[in-house]
Design an enzyme around this catalytic site. Sequence first.
Site, PDB file in Angstrom:
ATOM      1  CB  CYS A 165      -0.932   0.001   1.199  1.00 36.80           C
ATOM      2  SG  CYS A 165      -1.862  -1.532   1.370  1.00 36.80           S
ATOM      3  CG  HIS A 297      -2.200   4.224   5.348  1.00 35.21           C
ATOM      4  ND1 HIS A 297      -2.038   4.088   3.986  1.00 35.21           N
ATOM      5  CD2 HIS A 297      -2.344   2.960   5.838  1.00 35.21           C
ATOM      6  CE1 HIS A 297      -2.078   2.808   3.670  1.00 35.21           C
ATOM      7  NE2 HIS A 297      -2.259   2.103   4.762  1.00 35.21           N
ATOM      8  CD  GLU A 308      -2.347   7.579   9.363  1.00 37.86           C
ATOM      9  OE1 GLU A 308      -1.907   8.375   8.509  1.00 37.86           O
ATOM     10  OE2 GLU A 308      -3.251   6.758   9.108  1.00 37.86           O
ATOM     11  CE  LYS A 329      -5.772   3.859   2.069  1.00 34.35           C
ATOM     12  NZ  LYS A 329      -4.843   4.959   2.424  1.00 34.35           N
ATOM     13  CG  HIS A 334      -6.592   0.431   1.150  1.00 32.19           C
ATOM     14  ND1 HIS A 334      -5.589   0.840   0.311  1.00 32.19           N
ATOM     15  CD2 HIS A 334      -5.977  -0.001   2.289  1.00 32.19           C
ATOM     16  CE1 HIS A 334      -4.424   0.670   0.897  1.00 32.19           C
ATOM     17  NE2 HIS A 334      -4.634   0.160   2.110  1.00 32.19           N
ATOM     18  CG  PHE A 393      -0.430  -5.657   4.956  1.00 33.51           C
ATOM     19  CD1 PHE A 393      -0.879  -5.080   6.127  1.00 33.51           C
ATOM     20  CD2 PHE A 393      -1.318  -6.447   4.241  1.00 33.51           C
ATOM     21  CE1 PHE A 393      -2.179  -5.266   6.583  1.00 33.51           C
ATOM     22  CE2 PHE A 393      -2.623  -6.640   4.684  1.00 33.51           C
ATOM     23  CZ  PHE A 393      -3.048  -6.051   5.856  1.00 33.51           C
TER      24      PHE A 393
END
Length: 405
Positions: A165, A297, A308, A329, A334, A393
């Site tokens: 991502c 994010h 975050e 998002k 996403h 990830f």
Amino acid sequence: MTRDGNSRVVITGLGSVSALGLDTDRFWTAVKTGQSGIAPLQGFADAALKIKLGAQVKGFDAAAHFSSRDLPLLDRYSQFALMACREAIGQAGLEPAVLHDAAAVIGTGCGGKETDEITYAHLYKEQKSRAHPFTIPKGMPSAAASQVSMQLSIAGPVFTVSSACSSANHAIAQAALLIRAGVVEVAIAGGTDAPFTYGLLKAWEALRVVSTDNCRPFSADRSGLVLGEGAGMVVLESERHARRRGASILARLAGSGMTADAGHITDPSADGAARAIRAALKDAAIDAQSVEYVNAHGTGTLANDRTETEALHRVFGTHAKALMVSSTKAMHGHALGASGGLEFIATVLALREGIIPPTINFTGPGEGCDLDYVPNVARERKIRVAISNSFAFGGLNAVQVLQAI
């Protein structure tokens, strides 16, 4: 850190394809008015899927954008990349001679999953004995970068970045480094992904991080992410090159920060994220107190949003409460390797137009989520400095610092 006009990097073109529209005007109109591209999943009516929602690109007819000669070699993710690159280059007004010497750095988290899916269906479901001869060149992770190079006649450094991502933000950072190093004066960079295949949806289903009802970043009742698709691409130039040719400069890419958690494959680290933000600010030579907006994010998962927020507290201290923080998002989904590109574009336009995108579907702050998330309605505010976060990830983090011109 003082940089001259050759090493200062600016943005002169934006291009996007997303669930919010097939171009950046439609994307930005939806983002600033809080419109969602998330809808019931189409194309999988008979599939045994628990995933019911997706931010799919609507009204897209590949044959209307590509020739019958080219289509057999273009996976859906490559189609999105080309469309977004064409738009960005068109806005930047780049001449063919400039493009020839430019770089293209294309991020992707998945590569040509559509091609893989079709191939496996032929071999295992239909019991065919042979794969299509174009399977490799169409589906390889670098296919989009190669197609961008060939179709747009870009003959400088061209390569793919794949970091889940964070792919788009890593790609933009690498392109900026090429410019700052004097390797090229112009680069197109960003990310693209098309993850809506049965096999990949089943894989995401197994992770148990996908929401079954909606994407609600930072909310107490958030239940996970909603997958999206598309591409977000930007044209970067050295400031001297852009001014010499009279280009319209949209914003400055002031700095980039990249770190790895070196920890868990799926559980994010506030320390890794904070180090990436600090590295980006240091690279930009910008004080943390100068940052006004954070494009987060913000996936809508329990772990990401809390972590975050903690990272922002660690970096900004008491100033964190003054930050405007939002996740787009909840609107474009996403889009994996493309998300950073779409969010970078949203951040550029927030700086340029003085409109802070909202975090839609916000129902109230979750535990550990105590910042100003610009809930539900965009905010008119002229800002000078913003950051855009991507945390992937595998603990792969990439942050961009953007500055108004």
